[in-house]
Design a protein around this motif. Structure first.
Motif, short mmCIF file in Angstrom:
data_model
loop_
_atom_site.label_atom_id
_atom_site.label_comp_id
_atom_site.label_asym_id
_atom_site.label_seq_id
_atom_site.Cartn_x
_atom_site.Cartn_y
_atom_site.Cartn_z
N ASP A 35 0.95 -1.18 0.18
CA ASP A 35 -0.03 -0.38 0.25
C ASP A 35 0.69 1.21 0.09
O ASP A 35 0.88 2.46 -1.02
CB ASP A 35 -0.75 -0.06 1.19
CG ASP A 35 -1.60 -1.07 1.22
OD1 ASP A 35 -1.95 -1.54 -0.05
OD2 ASP A 35 -2.12 -1.19 2.31
N ALA A 36 1.50 1.15 0.54
CA ALA A 36 2.90 1.89 0.66
C ALA A 36 3.44 2.97 -0.54
O ALA A 36 3.44 3.80 -1.20
CB ALA A 36 3.38 2.24 1.86
N LEU A 37 3.73 1.64 -1.33
CA LEU A 37 4.23 1.81 -2.41
C LEU A 37 4.07 2.30 -3.52
O LEU A 37 4.02 3.59 -4.73
CB LEU A 37 4.83 0.39 -3.65
CG LEU A 37 5.76 0.81 -5.12
CD1 LEU A 37 6.70 1.38 -4.80
CD2 LEU A 37 6.23 -1.04 -4.78
N VAL A 38 2.19 1.41 -3.76
CA VAL A 38 1.12 2.69 -4.04
C VAL A 38 1.28 3.92 -3.27
O VAL A 38 0.86 4.73 -5.14
CB VAL A 38 -0.44 1.42 -4.49
CG1 VAL A 38 -1.50 2.70 -5.00
CG2 VAL A 38 -0.58 0.50 -4.30
N LEU A 39 0.93 4.20 -3.06
CA LEU A 39 0.61 5.89 -2.74
C LEU A 39 1.62 6.17 -2.92
O LEU A 39 1.29 7.74 -3.72
CB LEU A 39 0.28 5.86 -1.12
CG LEU A 39 -0.59 5.04 -0.15
CD1 LEU A 39 -1.12 5.55 1.15
CD2 LEU A 39 -2.14 5.97 -1.29
N ALA A 40 3.35 6.23 -2.64
CA ALA A 40 4.35 7.22 -2.57
C ALA A 40 4.60 6.82 -4.04
O ALA A 40 5.22 7.67 -4.68
CB ALA A 40 5.47 5.72 -2.17
N THR A 41 3.87 6.31 -5.12
CA THR A 41 3.73 6.24 -6.44
C THR A 41 3.03 7.06 -7.41
O THR A 41 2.95 7.37 -8.75
CB THR A 41 4.89 4.92 -7.67
OG1 THR A 41 3.07 4.02 -7.31
CG2 THR A 41 5.81 4.50 -6.73
#
Length: 227
Positions: A35-41
């Motif tokens: 989820d963090a990767l989705v938000l960060a990108t």
């Protein structure tokens, strides 16, 4: 500032989120590296605060993927791994700072503020409104209009619509909506998301005869006024 927080420990995560929020920041807290990767990108953040050891994807993998996408948002690692070699590895992966656990919240706040000063002006400018299609949100007055008509939303409906508008064209899972709007962990038995999405649709779709929030079977929801 808008801060992405990746921390799977509920006690530490809520403590950090509450502390940074009280300091005036907007904190998006997730417990899973994916989820963090989705938000960060897909969204703009001023600072990322990442735990090294998390489920799904660990913080190190998240940061490496973010840096590979040419994203230079300042990042700070929070971790129980405090050996020199671990710190060096984190810095080499693209971290800008490193804070070992346990830590004082005041020190974290100071380090986050220092990292935020490195952000570009475009990243630090705080938007006071959101406009997608013919829907507009005034973030200061907490008001919503569509085609110039006022739409009466309660607090949760407003936050839900804000989350959808910020993620226009991208899928938001129930888990992500629970964390963004209700600050809850994923509970497969709860129907709070479906209930509020249904009420929101009744206010922003039904009077206008169209669909702006689509259900993606087995995935979540996607907001796209252009259909």
């Amino acid at each position: 500032m808008k801060i992405l927080l990746l921390e799977d420990d509920q006690e530490i995560g809520s403590w950090v989120r509450d502390g940074l929020s009280k300091a005036g920041h907007v904190v998006d807290w997730v417990t899973d590296g994916k989820d963090a990767l989705v938000l960060a990108t897909t969204q703009d953040f001023d600072v990322m605060v990442l735990d090294r050891m998390t489920p799904g994807l660990d913080g190190m993998s998240v940061l490496k993927a973010v840096r590979a996408s040419k994203n230079t948002t300042p990042a700070l690692f929070l971790t129980a791994l405090s050996d020199i070699d671990d710190r060096v590895e984190g810095l080499q992966a693209g971290a800008d700072d490193y804070l070992p656990k346990p830590f004082a919240l005041t020190e974290l706040e100071a380090r986050v503020a220092a990292l935020g000063r490195r952000a570009q002006p475009a990243q630090t400018a705080e938007a006071t409104s959101l406009n997608v299609g013919d829907i507009a949100l005034d973030l200061l007055k907490q008001s919503c209009t569509r085609q110039g008509q006022h739409i009466d939303l309660n607090t949760k409906e407003f936050r839900l619509l804000e989350a959808f508008m910020r993620a226009k064209g991208r899928v938001l899972t129930r888990n992500m909506l629970l964390e963004k709007v209700w600050d809850m962990n994923f509970d497969p038995t709860t129907s709070v998301v479906e209930t509020h999405v249904s009420r929101l649709r009744g206010k922003i779709e039904k009077p206008f005869g169209d669909t702006v929030i689509r259900t993606i079977r087995g995935a979540g929801y996607i907001f796209d006024p252009q259909g």
